[in-house]
Design an enzyme around this catalytic site. Sequence first.
Site, PDB file in Angstrom:
ATOM      1  N   LEU A  17       0.675  -1.136  -0.057  1.00  0.00           N
ATOM      2  CA  LEU A  17      -0.125  -0.032  -0.008  1.00  0.00           C
ATOM      3  C   LEU A  17       0.957   1.229   0.032  1.00  0.00           C
ATOM      4  O   LEU A  17       1.929   1.439   0.772  1.00  0.00           O
ATOM      5  CB  LEU A  17      -0.977  -0.045   1.424  1.00  0.00           C
ATOM      6  N   GLY A  20      -0.022   8.846  -1.608  1.00  0.00           N
ATOM      7  CA  GLY A  20       0.812   9.736  -2.314  1.00  0.00           C
ATOM      8  C   GLY A  20       1.239   9.227  -3.596  1.00  0.00           C
ATOM      9  O   GLY A  20       2.131   9.569  -4.426  1.00  0.00           O
ATOM     10  N   SER A  22      -0.174   8.827  -6.678  1.00  0.00           N
ATOM     11  CA  SER A  22      -0.770   9.365  -8.131  1.00  0.00           C
ATOM     12  C   SER A  22       0.250  10.328  -8.775  1.00  0.00           C
ATOM     13  O   SER A  22       0.087  10.605 -10.158  1.00  0.00           O
ATOM     14  CB  SER A  22      -2.208  10.127  -7.705  1.00  0.00           C
ATOM     15  N   GLY A  24       4.927  11.907  -9.113  1.00  0.00           N
ATOM     16  CA  GLY A  24       6.014  11.808  -8.345  1.00  0.00           C
ATOM     17  C   GLY A  24       6.677  10.496  -7.941  1.00  0.00           C
ATOM     18  O   GLY A  24       6.393   9.607  -8.447  1.00  0.00           O
ATOM     19  N   ARG A  45      -5.514  11.577  -3.170  1.00  0.00           N
ATOM     20  CA  ARG A  45      -6.751  12.152  -3.322  1.00  0.00           C
ATOM     21  C   ARG A  45      -7.470  12.467  -4.795  1.00  0.00           C
ATOM     22  O   ARG A  45      -8.848  11.810  -4.981  1.00  0.00           O
ATOM     23  CB  ARG A  45      -6.763  13.574  -2.873  1.00  0.00           C
ATOM     24  N   ARG A  49      -5.997  10.995 -11.556  1.00  0.00           N
ATOM     25  CA  ARG A  49      -4.523  10.618 -11.431  1.00  0.00           C
ATOM     26  C   ARG A  49      -4.138   9.288 -10.936  1.00  0.00           C
ATOM     27  O   ARG A  49      -3.366   8.946 -11.509  1.00  0.00           O
ATOM     28  CB  ARG A  49      -3.926  11.749 -10.774  1.00  0.00           C
ATOM     29  N   TYR A 175       8.137  23.527   6.683  1.00  0.00           N
ATOM     30  CA  TYR A 175       8.377  22.155   6.068  1.00  0.00           C
ATOM     31  C   TYR A 175       9.016  21.318   7.107  1.00  0.00           C
ATOM     32  O   TYR A 175       8.544  20.284   7.570  1.00  0.00           O
ATOM     33  CB  TYR A 175       8.741  22.300   4.701  1.00  0.00           C
ATOM     34  N   LYS A 179       8.851  16.895   8.733  1.00  0.00           N
ATOM     35  CA  LYS A 179       9.645  16.129   8.423  1.00  0.00           C
ATOM     36  C   LYS A 179      10.823  15.497   9.521  1.00  0.00           C
ATOM     37  O   LYS A 179      11.290  14.431   9.537  1.00  0.00           O
ATOM     38  CB  LYS A 179      10.844  16.561   7.367  1.00  0.00           C
TER      39      LYS A 179
END
Length: 330
Positions: A17, A20, A22, A24, A45, A49, A175, A179
């Site tokens: 599984l 993200g 869809s 890159g 989402r 795509r 950001y 991370k």
Amino acid sequence: MGISWSNQMPVEGKTVLITGASEGMGKSVARQLSEKGANVILVSRNVSRLEAAMAEAKAAARNPKTQRFYFISADVTKPDYAPALVAEAVAWNDNRPIDIVWCVAGMSTPDFWLEVPLSQTRSQMDINFWGAAEMAHAILRVWCAPDAPVVPEPKHLIFTSSVVAFFPIVGYGPYTPAKSALRGLADTLVQEVEAYPQNVKIHVVYPASISSPGYERENKTKPGITKMIEEGDPVQTPDAVATSSIRGLEKGHYAVTTAFFGYILRWSSLGGSPRNNWFVDTIMACLMPLIWIFALPDIFSKIRKYRKAHGHPANYRAKAIEGDDQKVIT
């Protein structure tokens, strides 16, 4: 966390599984794992795509007659999104547990932290940290449940952090905290899963810049000083990042970097924090790896011994409550 010459994460016939998935890096991971024979569940989402990414993964299948593909449209920023998603994935997988979960979903909107609303940091924390943390909590509670089977072959949970977790750069203030938090969570969970009898491996991938649609969006808000500092840094294609990541995972690595630049930043894990004393801190930074050679195995040994002595962690609280009840009675 050692070195092995055999494949430590075979995927042929396994179900993976990927969030993200869809575009890159996530889309490249889905296709390359399909090429290795995996059944793939793609999560993102945007349905259109997702459909295109799933078609690409299907076309690359190593065993097209037996491999299976599925997509789930979900917003990883929503609280409690993951339990229902995991349940749907398991149901599709003939009620068998998912073998590998790879949290790739993320985004970066660079800017000066002081110059943008705090809501921008919160929104990036929602997708980059909480999106992965929610999934990790849901899947680990399935894999490590008291009645979950104990089998030799491990399950794999893979986080996707960033090299900014090793070396913060001005302009990534909204950001970097997410991370870095993800790195801290992974560093904790890699110890915590040792307390459970089930065989679960935690990994973290630390990519640098990726030439994806997200990178194009990122550059629209990136301050000039950030671009100046990054000038000359390599920008990898999604395919190159996916290939390097999978190679590191197959080697059994816990912390996976995707380019030599990332290796350098991981090795210098003091990162870009200012030193209190340049001489003392530099000497101690050289000595600490020698100390951790002895300290880390001791910590992991204590966790495993405690597990053998006390059983599944689900029993800890029950025993503690029972002990408290006895104190009250006496």
